[in-house]
Design a protein around this motif. Structure first.
Motif, PDB file in Angstrom:
ATOM      1  N   VAL A  54       0.834  -1.204   0.000  1.00 34.64           N
ATOM      2  CA  VAL A  54       0.000   0.000   0.000  1.00 34.64           C
ATOM      3  C   VAL A  54       0.865   1.249   0.000  1.00 34.64           C
ATOM      4  CG1 VAL A  54      -1.620   1.368   1.369  1.00 34.64           C
ATOM      5  CG2 VAL A  54      -2.019  -1.079   1.070  1.00 34.64           C
ATOM      6  N   ALA A  55       1.904   1.267   0.875  1.00 32.31           N
ATOM      7  CA  ALA A  55       2.790   2.428   0.970  1.00 32.31           C
ATOM      8  C   ALA A  55       3.517   2.677  -0.354  1.00 32.31           C
ATOM      9  CB  ALA A  55       3.800   2.234   2.097  1.00 32.31           C
ATOM     10  N   VAL A  56       3.924   1.589  -1.028  1.00 30.66           N
ATOM     11  CA  VAL A  56       4.618   1.727  -2.302  1.00 30.66           C
ATOM     12  C   VAL A  56       3.670   2.284  -3.358  1.00 30.66           C
ATOM     13  CG1 VAL A  56       5.914   0.506  -4.080  1.00 30.66           C
ATOM     14  CG2 VAL A  56       6.151  -0.185  -1.708  1.00 30.66           C
ATOM     15  N   ASP A  57       2.432   1.818  -3.361  1.00 28.13           N
ATOM     16  CA  ASP A  57       1.441   2.329  -4.315  1.00 28.13           C
ATOM     17  C   ASP A  57       1.172   3.812  -4.078  1.00 28.13           C
ATOM     18  OD1 ASP A  57       1.251  -0.159  -5.469  1.00 28.13           O
ATOM     19  OD2 ASP A  57      -0.468  -0.779  -4.259  1.00 28.13           O
ATOM     20  N   ILE A  58       1.163   4.212  -2.808  1.00 29.67           N
ATOM     21  CA  ILE A  58       0.982   5.639  -2.482  1.00 29.67           C
ATOM     22  C   ILE A  58       2.148   6.446  -3.033  1.00 29.67           C
ATOM     23  CG2 ILE A  58       0.942   7.310  -0.580  1.00 29.67           C
ATOM     24  CD1 ILE A  58      -0.649   5.256   1.024  1.00 29.67           C
ATOM     25  N   LEU A  59       3.377   5.914  -2.891  1.00 26.19           N
ATOM     26  CA  LEU A  59       4.555   6.614  -3.425  1.00 26.19           C
ATOM     27  C   LEU A  59       4.461   6.757  -4.945  1.00 26.19           C
ATOM     28  CD1 LEU A  59       7.729   5.351  -1.519  1.00 26.19           C
ATOM     29  CD2 LEU A  59       6.817   7.667  -1.622  1.00 26.19           C
ATOM     30  N   ILE A  60       3.963   5.739  -5.619  1.00 30.28           N
ATOM     31  CA  ILE A  60       3.794   5.815  -7.069  1.00 30.28           C
ATOM     32  C   ILE A  60       2.825   6.944  -7.423  1.00 30.28           C
ATOM     33  CG2 ILE A  60       2.862   4.610  -9.083  1.00 30.28           C
ATOM     34  CD1 ILE A  60       3.942   2.004  -7.892  1.00 30.28           C
ATOM     35  N   ALA A  61       1.724   7.021  -6.664  1.00 26.64           N
ATOM     36  CA  ALA A  61       0.749   8.088  -6.906  1.00 26.64           C
ATOM     37  C   ALA A  61       1.352   9.461  -6.629  1.00 26.64           C
ATOM     38  CB  ALA A  61      -0.489   7.862  -6.031  1.00 26.64           C
TER      39      ALA A  61
END
Length: 237
Positions: A54-61
């Motif tokens: 989830v944290a990695v996906d947030i960073l991508i966003a």
């Protein structure tokens, strides 16, 4: 000042170009963490994979949003568009406030996050001795991690693999004699477990993220100052 300062305009463009590059860097780093073998080895199981990323996906966003804001800032500076500059200022201010809030929460809940990581790793230990198809993906990822860092198992060494130890002929084979080895089921295997290497891996990536965040915060503050000065100058023209 009645006119628009060329120095402010091009400084604004330069800093927004750097901001845009930072967005690319964050996006690239997040994607690398998402697809790298090391991160898959740590969070590769289906049970924890979705929540761990989830944290990695947030960073991508965030990286994608920063790229868009950088583009708005560059165009607003060159075209002298007050609308673009205002959108850039508001978006950048929100990101800066979010970074500050995230940093405060991270510092406050650091001990809790360390405990969650430990619990996750200890929980994943049982997946090494499982025989289901879904667990095999996690096991194969851990094998790659073991070969790279020359360790064995997560917590209890080779014993973590249970009966699966016999299914992988080269599993934990101690090929580097400079590292501590031990005998297990008639084979020489690495003595060190992988949990400490995984924690080091997470800590190093955290330092990278913190360093990028601090550097990005400096650029963000400069971007806020330049965008507001340029916005006011365009309005007084």
């Amino acid at each position: 000042m009645a006119g628009v300062s060329a120095c402010i305009k091009y400084s604004m463009f330069t800093f927004n170009f750097l901001f845009w590059l930072c967005g690319i860097l964050i996006l690239a780093l997040a994607i690398w963490v998402r697809v790298s073998n090391d991160s898959q080895a740590i969070f590769g199981s289906e049970d924890v994979g979705s929540s761990s990323y989830v944290a990695v996906d947030i960073l991508i966003a965030v990286g994608a949003i920063i790229m868009i804001l950088g583009f708005l800032g560059c165009c607003g500076a060159i075209k002298k568009s007050r609308c673009m500059l205002l959108l850039f200022f508001i978006g950048l201010l929100l990101i800066l406030l979010l970074q500050v809030a995230t940093g405060i929460l991270g510092a406050v809940f650091k001990s809790k996050s360390d405990r969650i990581v430990n619990e996750t790793l200890y929980e994943n230990t049982k997946l090494l001795s499982a025989t289901g198809e879904s667990e095999k993906q996690f096991q194969e990822a851990i094998i790659v991690f073991q070969e790279e860092f020359k360790c064995c198992g997560l917590v209890n060494g080779a014993a973590d693999w249970g009966n699966n130890f016999q299914h992988y002929p080269e599993l934990c084979a101690c090929l580097d004699k400079q590292r501590p080895c031990q005998s297990y089921n008639g084979k020489q295997v690495y003595k060190e477990t992988c949990i400490s290497f995984i924690k080091d891996f997470l800590a190093k990536n955290l330092i990278i993220v913190i360093g990028i965040s601090f550097g990005l915060a400096v650029i963000e503050i400069l971007g806020l100052v330049f965008s507001m000065v340029l916005y006011c100058q365009i309005g007084n023209r």
